[in-house]
Design an enzyme around this catalytic site. Structure first.
Site, PDB file in Angstrom:
ATOM      1  N   CYS A  12     -60.083 -81.181  59.099  1.00  0.00           N
ATOM      2  CA  CYS A  12     -60.976 -80.166  58.538  1.00  0.00           C
ATOM      3  C   CYS A  12     -62.010 -79.817  59.610  1.00  0.00           C
ATOM      4  O   CYS A  12     -61.766 -80.051  60.796  1.00  0.00           O
ATOM      5  CB  CYS A  12     -61.605 -80.628  57.228  1.00  0.00           C
ATOM      6  SG  CYS A  12     -62.842 -81.948  57.371  1.00  0.00           S
ATOM      7  N   ASN A  15     -64.918 -83.428  59.666  1.00  0.00           N
ATOM      8  CA  ASN A  15     -64.350 -84.742  59.359  1.00  0.00           C
ATOM      9  C   ASN A  15     -65.305 -85.612  58.544  1.00  0.00           C
ATOM     10  O   ASN A  15     -65.374 -86.815  58.734  1.00  0.00           O
ATOM     11  CB  ASN A  15     -63.895 -85.457  60.644  1.00  0.00           C
ATOM     12  CG  ASN A  15     -63.024 -86.677  60.401  1.00  0.00           C
ATOM     13  OD1 ASN A  15     -63.184 -87.686  61.085  1.00  0.00           O
ATOM     14  ND2 ASN A  15     -62.120 -86.625  59.465  1.00  0.00           N
ATOM     15  N   CYS A  17     -65.890 -84.418  54.921  1.00  0.00           N
ATOM     16  CA  CYS A  17     -65.650 -84.088  53.505  1.00  0.00           C
ATOM     17  C   CYS A  17     -64.161 -84.056  53.196  1.00  0.00           C
ATOM     18  O   CYS A  17     -63.611 -85.005  52.641  1.00  0.00           O
ATOM     19  CB  CYS A  17     -66.272 -82.737  53.144  1.00  0.00           C
ATOM     20  SG  CYS A  17     -68.070 -82.656  53.268  1.00  0.00           S
ATOM     21  N   ARG A  18     -63.497 -82.950  53.540  1.00  0.00           N
ATOM     22  CA  ARG A  18     -62.115 -82.730  53.114  1.00  0.00           C
ATOM     23  C   ARG A  18     -61.109 -83.658  53.783  1.00  0.00           C
ATOM     24  O   ARG A  18     -60.276 -84.262  53.101  1.00  0.00           O
ATOM     25  CB  ARG A  18     -61.717 -81.271  53.363  1.00  0.00           C
ATOM     26  CG  ARG A  18     -62.486 -80.304  52.503  1.00  0.00           C
ATOM     27  CD  ARG A  18     -62.203 -78.882  52.876  1.00  0.00           C
ATOM     28  NE  ARG A  18     -62.935 -78.543  54.101  1.00  0.00           N
ATOM     29  CZ  ARG A  18     -62.886 -77.358  54.689  1.00  0.00           C
ATOM     30  NH1 ARG A  18     -62.109 -76.407  54.193  1.00  0.00           N
ATOM     31  NH2 ARG A  18     -63.594 -77.128  55.772  1.00  0.00           N
ATOM     32  N   SER A  19     -61.140 -83.742  55.113  1.00  0.00           N
ATOM     33  CA  SER A  19     -60.098 -84.542  55.775  1.00  0.00           C
ATOM     34  C   SER A  19     -60.218 -86.038  55.501  1.00  0.00           C
ATOM     35  O   SER A  19     -59.197 -86.697  55.298  1.00  0.00           O
ATOM     36  CB  SER A  19     -60.013 -84.233  57.270  1.00  0.00           C
ATOM     37  OG  SER A  19     -61.215 -84.487  57.942  1.00  0.00           O
ATOM     38  N   ASP A 127     -64.222 -75.774  51.402  1.00  0.00           N
ATOM     39  CA  ASP A 127     -65.197 -76.724  51.926  1.00  0.00           C
ATOM     40  C   ASP A 127     -66.285 -76.940  50.873  1.00  0.00           C
ATOM     41  O   ASP A 127     -67.002 -76.011  50.518  1.00  0.00           O
ATOM     42  CB  ASP A 127     -65.812 -76.181  53.212  1.00  0.00           C
ATOM     43  CG  ASP A 127     -66.680 -77.192  53.942  1.00  0.00           C
ATOM     44  OD1 ASP A 127     -66.957 -78.281  53.385  1.00  0.00           O
ATOM     45  OD2 ASP A 127     -67.076 -76.900  55.085  1.00  0.00           O
TER      46      ASP A 127
END
Length: 177
Positions: A12, A15, A17-19, A127
């Protein structure tokens, strides 16, 4: 001789939140798809290194813990590097912007072909950084919904039979809507 593990990396922006959420959820689901016991390794990175060395966003850690996924508090952010292109068998972008940025780094068409979006229908994982807790929940749910397809593909690629579906793979809990 033991074969080398299949290496998967989620990417993401920062690195945090999402990933890392995708990495932690994926790692937890691997055994339910017959991909545990070191057959697949999972990591994550960011297209930008703004948060390198920092932990996951506290809201990510809270969302993961509330859903029963351990380990979010141990995550350390890192930036994606050119070496990651050869160090991983599959690189999974969380949105189309990441996909484009990663493919620009790929020196060959074969390298670019190992980079794909998480969601098989082309949906971006939004995001959640600038929003409230509901964005982190929506992010988790979208990742959980997309991972069964990805893990089935990985199982096919490495020649393993996939096990249960994601609805029961995580501690037997129903996570998907």
């Amino acid at each position: 001789m033991t074969p080398r593990a299949y290496r998967l990396c989620f990417v993401c922006t920062g690195n945090i939140c999402r990933s890392p959420m995708a990495e932690i959820i994926c790692r937890e689901l691997l055994p339910g798809y017959g991909l545990g016991d070191g057959l697949v390794t999972v990591s994550s990175a960011g297209t930008d290194s703004w948060h390198e060395g920092e932990g996951a966003d506290p809201r990510t850690v809270r969302e993961l813990a509330a859903a029963g996924y351990p380990g979010g508090e141990r995550h350390v952010a890192r930036g994606f590097t050119a070496a990651d292109l050869t160090a991983h068998d599959l690189i999974v972008a969380l949105d189309r912007g990441h996909l484009a940025a990663l493919r620009r780094l790929a020196p060959t068409p074969a390298d670019a072909a190992r980079i794909r979006l998480l969601c098989p229908d082309g949906t971006d994982v939004p995001d959640p950084y600038y929003g409230g807790p509901e964005g982190f929940t929506a992010c988790r749910e979208l990742i959980e919904a997309a991972l069964p397809h990805l893990l089935t593909e990985v199982g096919t690629a490495i020649g393993t039979a996939t096990g249960t579906d994601a609805a029961t793979a995580h501690h037997g809990k129903q996570h998907l809507a």
